[in-house]
Scaffold this motif. Structure first.
Motif: not given
Length: 236
Positions: A98-115, A223-231
């Motif tokens: 889920w997290a990677h899908a969100f990041r991929d979408w945001a980087l592909t659609n930066p103007e949409g993310f900002r909006l 790395s942040e995701l890995d840390q989150l999973v460990r937490t």
């Protein structure tokens, strides 16, 4: 038959022009920020008269509402698909997908993310209920699903104390509780904590604030995701 073909052609051309108007608005936002989204500027870029463009969107706010609805729905579709496709996986893998899908979408659609998550359009007045209530509900429910999966996959069970329903906005609870009636108040808090972890780095990356600090923002995110999973005490 000729009348039907003519009507179909007009509808197709109208849909194509509407889509071009929206793309032009996002292009203007990319180059000039949210202030640049005006119907007159769009008409000028497209070689249309101002009066002609008002036949597609009566006001600038109508256009912004349509843009937000489109991009928010696209985001909801992307993360919902990732969640559904990972249904047979362990909680940690589902959260990661889920997290990677969100990041991929945001980087592909930066103007949409900002909006939808960043720059407000000056003077914009959203309609009652918000510009994209269904998509917003779907994303909220998706974030709650991350917390629900984390609770289900955590051993021992996470601490459920310290939060009450009064700690949260009723609008948020109205979206989340019907989908996850067994999720306690602490589970909603966990959803917001997970959201904060994911959203923070993505926002920094979309706005370019990581460029001077790292050449590997993808590695930082993993790395942040890995840390989150460990937490969360989730197995990989």
């Amino acid at each position: 038959m000729a009348a039907t073909r003519s009507t179909g052609r007009r509808e197709r051309l109208r849909a194509e022009t509407t889509a071009e108007i929206k793309l032009t608005a996002l292009d203007l936002m990319r180059s000039g920020g949210p202030d640049a989204i005006t119907l007159r500027a769009i008409a000028r870029e497209m070689g249309m008269t101002a009066n002609a463009i008002y036949g597609y969107f009566a006001t600038r706010d109508d256009l912004v509402t349509a843009l937000i609805a489109d991009v928010y729905t696209a985001l909801a579709d992307a993360v919902d698909t990732a969640w559904a496709d990972s249904a047979r996986r362990a909680p940690a893998e589902r959260i990661t997908a889920w997290a990677h899908a969100f990041r991929d979408w945001a980087l592909t659609n930066p103007e949409g993310f900002r909006l939808i998550y960043g720059d407000p359009v000056p003077g914009y007045q959203a309609p009652a209920g918000g510009p994209a209530p269904d998509a917003a509900r779907r994303v909220c429910v998706g974030i709650a699903a991350l917390a629900d999966a984390a609770r289900a996959g955590t051993e021992p069970a996470p601490d459920e104390s310290g939060f009450t329903w009064d700690d949260f906005d009723p609008g948020l609870l109205h979206k989340v509780r019907p989908a996850f009636p067994d999720l306690p108040p602490a589970g909603v808090a966990l959803a917001l904590r997970i959201w904060g972890h994911l959203h923070g780095l993505i926002t920094l990356e979309v706005y370019g604030h990581l460029r001077a600090q790292t050449f590997a923002p993808d590695k930082l995110f993993r790395s942040e995701l890995d840390q989150l999973v460990r937490t969360l005490n989730l197995g990989r």
